[in-house]
Design a protein around this motif. Structure first.
Motif, PDB file in Angstrom:
ATOM      1  N   LYS A  88       0.376  12.411 -29.533  1.00  0.00           N
ATOM      2  CA  LYS A  88      -0.907  12.083 -28.926  1.00  0.00           C
ATOM      3  C   LYS A  88      -0.758  12.073 -27.414  1.00  0.00           C
ATOM      4  N   GLU A  89      -1.882  12.223 -26.753  1.00  0.00           N
ATOM      5  CA  GLU A  89      -1.850  12.242 -25.293  1.00  0.00           C
ATOM      6  C   GLU A  89      -2.142  10.859 -24.766  1.00  0.00           C
ATOM      7  N   VAL A  90      -1.321  10.399 -23.843  1.00  0.00           N
ATOM      8  CA  VAL A  90      -1.585   9.072 -23.257  1.00  0.00           C
ATOM      9  C   VAL A  90      -1.477   9.160 -21.733  1.00  0.00           C
ATOM     10  N   GLU A  91      -2.149   8.239 -21.090  1.00  0.00           N
ATOM     11  CA  GLU A  91      -2.108   8.149 -19.629  1.00  0.00           C
ATOM     12  C   GLU A  91      -0.965   7.223 -19.253  1.00  0.00           C
ATOM     13  N   VAL A  92      -0.073   7.691 -18.409  1.00  0.00           N
ATOM     14  CA  VAL A  92       1.020   6.803 -17.988  1.00  0.00           C
ATOM     15  C   VAL A  92       1.156   6.818 -16.468  1.00  0.00           C
ATOM     16  N   ASP A  93       1.854   5.779 -16.004  1.00  0.00           N
ATOM     17  CA  ASP A  93       2.087   5.680 -14.570  1.00  0.00           C
ATOM     18  C   ASP A  93       3.111   6.734 -14.169  1.00  0.00           C
ATOM     19  N   ASP A  94       2.823   7.457 -13.083  1.00  0.00           N
ATOM     20  CA  ASP A  94       3.759   8.446 -12.580  1.00  0.00           C
ATOM     21  C   ASP A  94       4.279   7.940 -11.233  1.00  0.00           C
ATOM     22  N   ASN A  95       5.575   7.599 -11.173  1.00  0.00           N
ATOM     23  CA  ASN A  95       6.140   7.046  -9.944  1.00  0.00           C
ATOM     24  C   ASN A  95       6.918   8.145  -9.219  1.00  0.00           C
ATOM     25  N   LYS A  96       6.336   8.637  -8.153  1.00  0.00           N
ATOM     26  CA  LYS A  96       6.936   9.773  -7.421  1.00  0.00           C
ATOM     27  C   LYS A  96       8.320   9.419  -6.840  1.00  0.00           C
ATOM     28  N   LEU A  97       8.548   8.129  -6.580  1.00  0.00           N
ATOM     29  CA  LEU A  97       9.853   7.736  -6.023  1.00  0.00           C
ATOM     30  C   LEU A  97      10.985   8.146  -6.963  1.00  0.00           C
ATOM     31  N   LEU A  98      10.713   8.035  -8.260  1.00  0.00           N
ATOM     32  CA  LEU A  98      11.744   8.404  -9.237  1.00  0.00           C
ATOM     33  C   LEU A  98      12.051   9.892  -9.150  1.00  0.00           C
ATOM     34  N   GLU A  99      10.996  10.682  -8.979  1.00  0.00           N
ATOM     35  CA  GLU A  99      11.176  12.129  -8.888  1.00  0.00           C
ATOM     36  C   GLU A  99      11.939  12.485  -7.603  1.00  0.00           C
ATOM     37  N   ILE A 100      11.565  11.825  -6.498  1.00  0.00           N
ATOM     38  CA  ILE A 100      12.234  12.092  -5.218  1.00  0.00           C
ATOM     39  C   ILE A 100      13.732  11.827  -5.334  1.00  0.00           C
ATOM     40  N   LEU A 101      14.071  10.785  -6.064  1.00  0.00           N
ATOM     41  CA  LEU A 101      15.485  10.397  -6.166  1.00  0.00           C
ATOM     42  C   LEU A 101      16.223  11.124  -7.290  1.00  0.00           C
ATOM     43  N   GLY A 102      15.494  11.907  -8.051  1.00  0.00           N
ATOM     44  CA  GLY A 102      16.146  12.680  -9.117  1.00  0.00           C
ATOM     45  C   GLY A 102      16.498  11.848 -10.335  1.00  0.00           C
ATOM     46  N   ALA A 103      15.797  10.704 -10.509  1.00  0.00           N
ATOM     47  CA  ALA A 103      16.052   9.892 -11.710  1.00  0.00           C
ATOM     48  C   ALA A 103      15.533  10.651 -12.925  1.00  0.00           C
ATOM     49  N   ASP A 104      16.199  10.524 -14.070  1.00  0.00           N
ATOM     50  CA  ASP A 104      15.769  11.334 -15.207  1.00  0.00           C
ATOM     51  C   ASP A 104      14.508  10.757 -15.868  1.00  0.00           C
ATOM     52  N   ASP A 129       0.833  -1.205   0.000  1.00  0.00           N
ATOM     53  CA  ASP A 129       0.000   0.000   0.000  1.00  0.00           C
ATOM     54  C   ASP A 129       0.865   1.253   0.000  1.00  0.00           C
ATOM     55  N   TYR A 130       1.949   1.191   0.785  1.00  0.00           N
ATOM     56  CA  TYR A 130       2.850   2.352   0.860  1.00  0.00           C
ATOM     57  C   TYR A 130       3.458   2.627  -0.523  1.00  0.00           C
ATOM     58  N   LEU A 131       3.900   1.564  -1.176  1.00  0.00           N
ATOM     59  CA  LEU A 131       4.487   1.733  -2.509  1.00  0.00           C
ATOM     60  C   LEU A 131       3.445   2.267  -3.491  1.00  0.00           C
ATOM     61  N   ALA A 132       2.206   1.748  -3.366  1.00  0.00           N
ATOM     62  CA  ALA A 132       1.145   2.191  -4.287  1.00  0.00           C
ATOM     63  C   ALA A 132       0.888   3.685  -4.115  1.00  0.00           C
ATOM     64  N   SER A 133       1.114   4.204  -2.876  1.00  0.00           N
ATOM     65  CA  SER A 133       0.824   5.618  -2.628  1.00  0.00           C
ATOM     66  C   SER A 133       1.740   6.551  -3.441  1.00  0.00           C
ATOM     67  N   PHE A 134       2.814   6.033  -3.973  1.00  0.00           N
ATOM     68  CA  PHE A 134       3.704   6.878  -4.785  1.00  0.00           C
ATOM     69  C   PHE A 134       3.284   6.916  -6.252  1.00  0.00           C
ATOM     70  N   HIS A 135       2.320   6.069  -6.583  1.00  0.00           N
ATOM     71  CA  HIS A 135       1.929   5.989  -7.998  1.00  0.00           C
ATOM     72  C   HIS A 135       0.645   6.762  -8.284  1.00  0.00           C
ATOM     73  N   SER A 136       0.612   7.404  -9.427  1.00  0.00           N
ATOM     74  CA  SER A 136      -0.631   8.006  -9.911  1.00  0.00           C
ATOM     75  C   SER A 136      -0.559   7.952 -11.428  1.00  0.00           C
ATOM     76  N   MET A 137      -1.632   8.325 -12.072  1.00  0.00           N
ATOM     77  CA  MET A 137      -1.604   8.364 -13.533  1.00  0.00           C
ATOM     78  C   MET A 137      -1.424   9.815 -13.971  1.00  0.00           C
ATOM     79  N   LYS A 138      -0.675  10.004 -14.989  1.00  0.00           N
ATOM     80  CA  LYS A 138      -0.563  11.373 -15.521  1.00  0.00           C
ATOM     81  C   LYS A 138      -0.660  11.323 -17.049  1.00  0.00           C
ATOM     82  N   THR A 139      -1.060  12.452 -17.605  1.00  0.00           N
ATOM     83  CA  THR A 139      -1.201  12.512 -19.053  1.00  0.00           C
ATOM     84  C   THR A 139       0.065  13.106 -19.647  1.00  0.00           C
ATOM     85  N   VAL A 140       0.620  12.413 -20.593  1.00  0.00           N
ATOM     86  CA  VAL A 140       1.798  12.974 -21.266  1.00  0.00           C
ATOM     87  C   VAL A 140       1.585  12.959 -22.775  1.00  0.00           C
TER      88      VAL A 140
END
Ligand code: SF4
Ligand code: SF4
Ligand code: FES
Length: 829
Positions: free
Chosen positions: A514-530, A460-471
């Motif tokens: 085109k616009e698509v919905e993708v998984d947004d993993n906040k952990l990557l952003e926190i760690l500064g992954a590109d 559940d904790y890991l899931a809390s870092f995920h959301s969908m975003k449009t790119v």
């Protein structure tokens, strides 16, 4: 994979693995096939061609032809003999006759194979070109002696990861065309290639700038590439080889100390060089060149000894470092039990505590992996370690699968490292902020953990870092395009050719957004992954089967080290990763298993290789001298969970810890009498020191000492792990780390390692600041302050400065005493 197929070599049936190179299969079964350029564990280069064999009637190279079930191999035929003999003749063309003064003479593969192939006449010649020698600092290269086997450049690329050497044009005349017709085919092809090249530096200069491990010189079959420190010092046959274990870091590399008398006037022995079984073990520069740290003592100092006994009777604490043998650790533990003193070793204590928390979740006293397993894997992650300098063999274990196993991996660390970045394009680098190490482990669980099995709260904790975003993504689609083209056609009525317009349809690629919905993993952003991290990871994970995780010493003193230890155990439990937890020093693992360690020193301290109220020192700077590691017999416990024996290369005339222990009521004639008493409940075996082997078999099997038993431990019911905090260090940061080739005051004492202590800054850091190389600076942290000099270093990048610990004149503990990163002000003084 176990041996699963049968092949026949020279009428002998042998078992091997499907796909094993014929040469390795032969060697493992003590069958000799001549081979010069091939290095076990590296990619075949086919530079020498002397390993020709006939497999199922076809001539192949044994070092790159793979075994197949039922294969029938002949190692010598009339044609192969002709080829080999011609190859050796070619190698001897223009080879200077200077064996009398050549360093390799007596252990030279050119000498050996020339004799083996019976070369007693020369049929080939080519005009020689100027091949002057090069002084490459700690290496000396003589192209005149070089046979361009490429072993040096191959080991540097495939094993070490520096990739500092390559073949460059020789500038020679072409071979006489008639040789192509008259000489054996493979010998000609080999010569034609050899005649075009010599070895040069990949940086395009004549200044070698590498991590100075010396493996290239070690693997050179001739005297072309030699260690400057050994050049013209001794004939190989005069040296006596003492099998030992390197005492500088926890890799515990197998080495031999090559010794002989100092000079005609001085019969005292000295170490001339360190050698290794380079097909199976690769050294770093400290292991290779840092050997003269012995503590020479004239005689037993009885006055100092009685003062030592008085001090022990008075002391309530023994403080020590992990550059001691298991047997010495056992003596210290016995003294603790007998005298009721405390044992303090902060570095081993942090490792011991980390392992305790790890075991409470994993249920095992030891981690599952080791550096050899890492080398055989194809996806490797490194976390919490400045790998290049913390444990060079761990770096090789990361590099080797990247280059040889078509592997990939991720290196997580706050300090930018150009050497690590240069290992492979398949190595992804994440330079996260210090204090974010828990987020790294959560990311690994998120990416690789078995979601079916992970405890619900973690899931559940890991899931809390995920959301969908449009790119918005751009993709290429094919579009149908119709066009009118003019063609010549025969008019059926008139029979004449005429131009007509024809409709043609074709598919044309077109880029669309085109616009698509993708998984947004906040952990990557926190760690500064590109942004491209997930895309690259998906690509890099294709066809990967064997996963290894290396965990380093940043974790052991981390403010949340308990949580990190539990997370590491969770990764091991719920993912495919084999985990290796790298101990900091030569015998940190042994000490942590043998000694009950305390946290705080008392009122009167005996220091062993560290300052105390009374100091025992193998560095020669204490109140009573002790033997250094190269003057001792005993065992060391390596990162590979192996208890390795080491022998005394040099004599020692003073007192040892065992003498003190005997005077205090323990009883052992020699320190190694304790080898069989090492605690079996901690995984040691009751073995006599003299029964411990120390070599590699022809198939690479490590026959050294023994492996520790991994003992089952009590598992806590509570598997919970803490969430990580947002806290991160940002700003001016200093990190405790040494340059490559330096580990402790013992490496600092040696004469061939010339790195100096100080505050190491990247060239980029210096150019963006007012500071310059050599400036004296005051470093101030919450813990304290110290003054040291700036050293410019191109082996790190970015803006984190590294404060060394190997030079005890710089009291780094005054500013960082715990977690390796600290906010610090740095001011010129
Ligand atoms: S320097 Fe030595 S190892 Fe390198 S190519 Fe020449 S002979 Fe081979
Ligand atoms: S010393 Fe080591 S790093 Fe330097 S060129 Fe040789 S193999 Fe490569
Ligand atoms: S050992 Fe096979 S080509 Fe050199």
């Amino acid at each position: 994979m176990s041996n699963n197929i049968t092949i026949t070599i020279d009428d002998k049936e042998i078992q091997t693995k499907e796909g094993e190179f014929i040469l390795n299969a032969a060697r493992a079964n003590d069958i000799f096939i001549p081979a010069i350029c091939y290095l076990t564990r590296c990619s075949p280069t086919l530079a020498c061609r002397i390993c020709l064999v006939e497999a199922d009637g076809k001539q192949v190279y044994a070092c790159n032809a793979k075994s197949k079930d039922g294969m029938n191999i002949t190692t010598t035929t009339e044609n192969i003999e002709k080829e080999r003999r011609a190859i050796m003749e070619v190698y001897d063309v223009n080879h200077p006759l200077q064996c009398g003064v050549c360093d390799q003479s007596g252990e030279c593969e050119l000498q050996n194979y020339t004799l083996e192939m019976g070369v007693d006449i020369q049929h080939y010649s080519v005009k020689d070109v100027d091949r002057s020698s090069h002084d490459w600092g700690h290496l000396h290269y003589d192209p005149g002696l070089c046979i361009v086997c490429e072993r040096c450049s191959t080991v540097c690329k495939d094993m070490i990861g520096d990739n500092s050497l390559k073949t460059i044009p020789r500038g020679a005349d072409a071979l006489n065309a008639e040789f192509k017709e008259s000489m054996p085919k493979d010998a000609y092809a080999m010569w034609n290639k050899l005649n075009k090249s010599v070895i040069g530096l990949t940086n395009g200069t004549d200044v070698l700038d590498c991590t100075s491990c010396g493996e290239c010189a070690a693997v050179c079959p001739v005297g072309a590439l030699v260690d400057t420190q050994f050049m013209y010092k001794s004939n190989a046959w005069e040296l006596k080889q003492i099998p030992a274990t390197c005492g500088h870091c926890s890799a515990g590399c197998q080495i031999t100390y090559d010794v002989k008398h100092t000079s005609i006037a001085n019969t005292e022995e000295k170490i001339y060089r360190v050698m290794n079984e380079w097909n199976y073990v690769s050294l770093c520069g400290a292991g290779r060149y840092g050997f003269d740290y012995e503590n020479r003592v004239e005689s037993k100092d009885e006055v100092a000894f009685s003062k030592a006994i008085e001090a022990f009777n008075k002391a309530d604490t023994i403080k020590f470092t992990s550059t001691i043998t298991n047997e010495e650790a056992y003596i210290l533990q016995s003294l603790k039990e007998k005298l009721g003193v405390k044992l303090v070793n902060a570095e081993a204590k942090s490792f011991q505590t980390f392992m305790k928390h790890y075991s409470e979740v994993s249920g095992k006293s030891l981690y599952s992996g080791d550096l050899k397993k890492t080398m055989n894997s194809d996806f490797v992650i490194s976390v919490g370690s400045a790998l290049k300098s913390d444990n060079p063999n761990a770096r090789y274990s990361l590099n080797n699968p990247l280059t040889v196993n078509k592997g990939a991996g991720i290196y997580f660390h706050p300090v930018k490292d150009p050497v690590i970045e240069g290992l492979s394009k398949n190595l992804m680098i994440v330079n996260h902020a210090p204090l974010q190490e828990e987020a790294v482990l959560y990311l690994i669980l998120d990416l690789f953990g078995d979601k079916e099995k992970l405890p619900t709260d973690i899931k559940d904790y890991l899931a809390s870092f995920h959301s969908m975003k449009t790119v918005t993504v751009t993709e290429t689609v094919k579009e149908k395009v119709t066009e009118i083209v003019k063609e010549m056609k025969v008019n059926e009525e008139t029979g004449e050719e005429e131009e007509v317009e024809v409709e043609k349809t074709k598919m044309v690629p077109k880029k669309v957004s085109k616009e698509v919905e993708v998984d947004d993993n906040k952990l990557l952003e926190i760690l500064g992954a590109d942004d491209k991290f997930m895309e690259a990871l998906t690509k890099n994970l294709k066809k990967k089967e064997i996963f290894s995780l290396m965990v380093g010493e940043d974790f052991y003193n981390h403010p949340n080290s308990k949580n990190l230890a539990r997370l590491v155990a969770m990764i091991e439990k719920y993912s495919a990763f084999e985990v290796t937890i790298i101990p900091q020093l030569a015998n940190t693992l042994g000490v942590s298993l043998i000694c009950d360690l305390d946290d705080e020193v008392g009122s009167y301290t005996i220091g062993y290789n560290t300052k105390g109220d009374f100091t025992l020192s193998a560095l020669g700077d204490g109140d009573l001298d002790m033997p250094a590691m190269n003057q001792q017999e005993g065992t060391l416990t390596s990162v590979n969970k192996r208890v390795n024996p080491t022998n005394a290369a040099l004599g020692y005339n003073g007192y040892e810890l065992n003498d003190i222990a005997n005077a205090l009521g323990l009883k052992a004639y020699n320190t190694i009498d304790y080898t069989q008493s090492l605690p079996t409940q901690k995984g040691f075996k009751s073995e006599n020191f003299d029964d411990l082997p120390n070599h590699y078999e022809n198939d690479g099997t490590e026959v050294r000492g023994y492996l520790l038993e991994n003992i089952s431990t009590d598992v806590l019911d509570d598997e919970s792990v803490e969430k990580f905090s947002d806290e991160k260090l940002e700003g001016s940061i200093v990190y405790l780390a040494n340059p490559v080739r330096q580990f402790t005051p013992f490496t600092n004492k040696t004469t061939n390692l010339d790195e100096i202590g100080g505050l190491y800054m990247s060239e980029e850091f210096l150019s963006n600041s007012e500071l310059n190389e050599g400036d004296s600076v005051k470093i101030k942290t919450q813990t304290g302050e110290l003054v040291t000099n700036i050293v410019s270093n191109n082996k790190i990048a970015g803006d984190i400065a590294c404060l060394t610990t190997f030079d005890s004149k710089i009291n780094s503990e005054a500013v960082i005493n715990g977690y390796r990163f600290s906010l610090a002000s740095i001011e010129r003084v």
